[in-house]
Enzyme design. Structure first.
Site, PDB file in Angstrom:
ATOM      1  N   HIS A  76       4.883 149.618  31.855  1.00 37.49           N
ATOM      2  CA  HIS A  76       6.336 149.564  32.012  1.00 37.49           C
ATOM      3  C   HIS A  76       6.947 150.957  31.879  1.00 37.49           C
ATOM      4  O   HIS A  76       7.845 151.333  32.646  1.00 37.49           O
ATOM      5  CB  HIS A  76       6.915 148.627  30.952  1.00 37.49           C
ATOM      6  N   GLU A 100      16.203 148.918  26.445  1.00 39.02           N
ATOM      7  CA  GLU A 100      15.873 147.695  27.177  1.00 39.02           C
ATOM      8  C   GLU A 100      15.288 146.647  26.239  1.00 39.02           C
ATOM      9  O   GLU A 100      15.603 145.462  26.314  1.00 39.02           O
ATOM     10  CB  GLU A 100      14.887 148.035  28.299  1.00 39.02           C
ATOM     11  N   GLU A 149       6.431 152.929  34.997  1.00 43.61           N
ATOM     12  CA  GLU A 149       7.398 152.496  36.030  1.00 43.61           C
ATOM     13  C   GLU A 149       8.704 153.283  35.891  1.00 43.61           C
ATOM     14  O   GLU A 149       9.272 153.751  36.881  1.00 43.61           O
ATOM     15  CB  GLU A 149       7.643 150.998  35.898  1.00 43.61           C
TER      16      GLU A 149
END
Length: 389
Positions: A124, A205, A127
């Site tokens: 993640h 997040e 990314e």
């Protein structure tokens, strides 16, 4: 950027291809349907060699195989072409001269289940980092600025076994966006300054997800699975897993990003879709000139044929106190990967019987007794190799 669980989600035009294909036995369709998110990995390369070796247009040496007979609706005025580049990247081209938006999306068959055990959330985090500068476009904001100045948007999602990147833009600026996009997978920088700063973005997040019941329940389910199975990992990552713990162990997170991309980000497990106003030949030239440089490392996409729940983890009841004022009951059964049975969809027989809402159904009886308001049943492919019913 969003970290999401595995879902049957396609980006606009790619979902449309599946819906339009009535004759599921055509070579290109069999390629697409074998992977709900874009195309069928190495399956496409094998079927291409066996079926439609039509060659490349205009004498191009960057395309090994071409599919020009993709079945579509008679009412569809768009043109479609599937190609395989020499680096084995699978590409779908969609031409629509009347479009007011152009777009592209790329999927790579690796996700957070492939995170190193000592660095949860690395896939993640990678990314996030790909957006922040490349050798050709070193300015961290070049890609986002180019899109913003030309009416565009972008995002990305990390799943258990796949990571997706996508953008849209005004049609005349597609080529410039594609060039910047391609560099993510050719020569990203992973600068030290961006690495430290983006860890905070991942932390934000994570904090956003904490009060969400769906995320909390999902992590409880993962925590109750076999601890030796990758499904039990914490896939989102946070400041602790990506910064504090690695530093305590003497791990350089930037070096780990380079290792992860070096191992997994290979052209042969990537699928690209491009949608624009240009002709198919023009779109093909754009793609081949920009994405043929992505290295093919001959990677085999990882699979997990073993269920994350053994006899030691099944037959368990868990009570969760929700954040919101909601009440629900979820019963989950571990299942194998049913993707190869997409034509017959055996799971649909069970889920239809359980989820039917008509007279005499389970839902109607439960409603009559005042036990529930709605009932849902369905199969989910969690990752290549296993799923849940």
């Amino acid at each position: 950027m969003h970290f999401l669980r595995r879902r049957q989600v396609l980006v606009g035009i790619y979902r449309k291809i599946l819906k339009q294909s009535n004759e599921r036995d055509c070579s290109w369709n069999s390629v697409i349907v074998t992977r709900r998110t874009f195309f069928g990995g190495k399956i496409m390369s094998r079927s291409a060699a066996e079926s439609l070796r039509e060659g490349a247009p205009n004498g191009s040496t960057k395309v090994t195989t071409r599919f020009d007979n993709i079945i579509k609706s008679p009412e569809d005025n768009r043109s479609y072409r599937g190609i395989v580049l020499t680096n084995e990247m699978k590409v779908l081209l969609v031409s629509d001269p009347t479009t007011e938006r152009s777009a592209a999306a790329l999927a790579v068959d690796v996700g957070h289940l492939s995170d190193p055990d000592e660095i949860p959330g690395l896939a993640h985090f990678l990314e996030h980092m790909l957006f922040l500068g490349t050798e050709k476009y070193p300015n961290e904001n070049d890609y986002s600025t180019y899109l913003a100045e030309n009416g565009g948007n972008s995002n990305a999602s990390t799943y258990a076994d796949i990571t997706k990147f996508y953008f849209d833009i005004v049609p005349d600026k597609l080529e410039g966006a594609l060039d910047r996009f391609a560099q993510f997978f050719i020569a990203p920088l992973y600068t030290e300054s961006a690495t430290d700063r983006e860890i905070n973005a991942v932390q934000s997040e994570h904090e956003k997800n904490i009060p969400m019941d769906s995320w909390r329940v999902r992590q409880v389910n993962k925590s109750l699975s076999n601890p030796r199975h990758p499904y039990s990992k914490f896939g989102t990552g946070n400041k602790k897993t990506l910064d504090e713990d690695p530093k305590a162990k003497g791990i350089n997170i930037r070096d780990e990003l380079l290792k992860f991309q070096g191992r997994w980000y290979s052209a042969n497990i990537m699928s690209l879709a491009v949608f624009g106003k240009e002709s198919l030949d023009e779109l093909e030239e754009m793609v081949t000139s920009k994405f043929s440089q992505v290295v093919n490392k001959n990677v085999t996409a990882p699979t997990w044929p073993e269920s994350p729940y053994t006899d030691n983890e099944t037959g368990v009841r868990v009570c969760v106190v929700p954040v919101k004022d909601t009440r629900s009951l979820t019963v989950t059964f571990p299942c194998p990967d049913l993707e190869e049975f997409y034509k017959s969809s055996p799971d649909k027989y069970i889920t239809h019987l359980l989820g039917h809402e008509g007279k005499g159904s389970l839902l109607s009886e439960l409603k009559n007794k005042g036990y529930c308001n709605n009932l849902m049943a369905g199969y989910t492919l969690a990752a290549r190799g296993f799923g849940f019913l």
